[in-house]
Structure formats: structure tokens, C-alpha cells
Scaffold this active site. Sequence first.
Site: not given
Ligand SMILES: *[C@@H]1O[C@H](CO)[C@@H](O)[C@H](O)[C@H]1NC(C)=O
Length: 295
Positions: A106, A108, A110, A124-125, A134-135, A201, A205
Amino acid sequence: MYRLKSVIVGRSVLSACLIFLTLMGSCFAGDFHDDFTVVWSRENVIVDDASRTVKLSMNEVAGASLASSDAFLFGSFSVKLKLIKGDSAGTVCSFYLTSYGSNHDEIDFEFLGNETGQPYVVHTNLFSNGVGGREQRMFLWFDPTESFHTYSVIWNHHQILWTVDDTPIRLHRNMESVDSGSYPHKQPMVVAASIFDASTWATRGGAVPTKWEHSPFVVDYKDFTFQGCKSSDNAMSTCTSNYQSNWWETPQFQTLDTNMTSQLRTIHHNYMVYDYCLDQRRYPIPPKECSYNQV
Ligand SMILES: *[C@@H]1O[C@H](CO)[C@@H](O)[C@H](O)[C@H]1NC(C)=O
Ligand SMILES: *[C@@H]1O[C@H](CO)[C@@H](O)[C@H](O)[C@H]1NC(C)=O
């Protein structure tokens, strides 16, 4: 990520227009066509042949996913994308290549959504022989929700290059000779696109879940362009050998030139937020491939 099932659900009812560029290349430059299969929720896939766009949408009930009927072994694959406007926290849109079955390969792209005004992250992975992990993640140097930008993968016998508007953002070299299993080179892949919920996620996170009151979430795909070795062709030998008549195999795509190397370095320096090669908690000893892919 939302995984494609190996059983394709029916044939798409979408209108057909497949333009053959060469015996082995196809370019979906016209209408959307029935060489794509809607894998998930037909009502969330809206095709507009006039503007050559496909809208994928997601609500609380379902997202959307489509895949090419053809599978390719090496080639160049690109699409223009306009990501979800406004609140997209918890959502992921994708453009990727995948083989079917166990020990799959795969490649990717995303796109991890965010709260209104906060930046999208490109994730990407790469999976080779069933193994991912492998992100890489990075910010973009523009607002991907404002207008269409081109996201591409060039995959050949020598390297995989991910680009955004022709700027390289990631390189993965074929080092099978010294690091077996680190490079997808045997399994044909279909090209796929999807939108799915990744509340747990995607955004910070998982700290920011999808806010369904802002649904439907809509992403625009446009001008799918694939030029590759179709695995259904009789001439598979021209895919498996390093056949120089396939433009994606020619010397300029076998390595990065000095300029591309310096572009990639700058992009990583300015925009990279995560690199598995630098994640010592996960990989106390960096995977072997990391030293080869460093720029
Ligand atoms: C969303 O915004 C925050 C604050 O700017 C940032 O830390 C984060 O990396 C951004 N993206 C995601 C996917 O969390
Ligand atoms: C590399 O970049 C320099 C400076 O921007 C430019 O003059 C040159 O034409 C580029 N070379 C290639 C091969 O693109």
C-alpha cells in the site's frame, strides 16, 4: 484506515470514458467512468462529469470509498483534491494505492482534518508485504481547502516519490537487494479514494472528535490520471522488467536530481511534524531503510 474489501461490490453505474494513451497507460481525463467501483455507500459518491469532479461525502451513517477496477504494477498516479472546508476535525480523506489479499502492499496519502482555521496534516505511509508503520506527517504550505492541488505518486523499479504540485514531499528507495521486504515490487495495486471517520486518532491524536452537527463533510476529487502497467495486459513482462519505454521508469525518475533533493530537504525541514525514522520510542534502532531514504 478504512480498508477496502477484496470483494468488489458490483460495478459502478457511472458513465464510461476511458482514454487509452498508450497500450499500457490510461488517462481518466474525461468523464468519470465505470472503471471505478464504488466500494462504500453509493449515495455518498456524487459524480459531475462536466467538471470532472467526484465528491465524496460523509455523514453519521456512512462515508465513501471507491477503487479503480484496473490494477497496476508501477506507474504514475495523480489526482487533484480540494479538501473539506471549515470544520473537518476527526475526518480523514485519502488517495492511495493498495493490493488485495494478505501481506498487502500500500502507498498512502491521507489528509487528517482539523478544527476550523487549524491546519490540515498530510500523512503518508507505505506497506510492503503486509508491514506498514512507515508514517510521515507534514503540514502543507498552502490552504488545501481553498482550491485544487495535485497529489501524485510515481512508483517504479527504483523509487517511490510522493509529490504535491510537483514538489517532492517523500522518497522511498528500492533497496530490496540489501533490505528484503522493504519495497513493494511484485503485487499490482488498485488506486483508491475514500473519506472516513477517524475520531479516535486523526486530529491532535484523537483529542478532537468528529462533530457530526457539521456534517455532511465533503471533499472534491478531480482529474484522476493514472499511467501505469495494467496487470490485466498480456505484456506483464514490460511491467516486471525495467522497461524503458514506460516513461515512469526513465532515468529522470530513477533518482532525485540536485534540485529535487534540495526541495525535498527544505520541505522536510519546514513542514515535517512526524517521521517514523526519528521516533526512537517506537524504533530504538531506526529501520534499515531510513538511512537510504534520507536526503
Ligand atoms: C490541528 O491543529 C493543531 C493546532 O494548530 C495542530 O497541532 C495539529 O497538528 C493539527 N492537525 C492535526 C491533524 O491534528
Ligand atoms: C535547478 O535550479 C536552478 C536554480 O533555481 C535552475 O537554474 C536550474 O535550471 C535547475 N535545474 C534543473 C535541472 O531543473
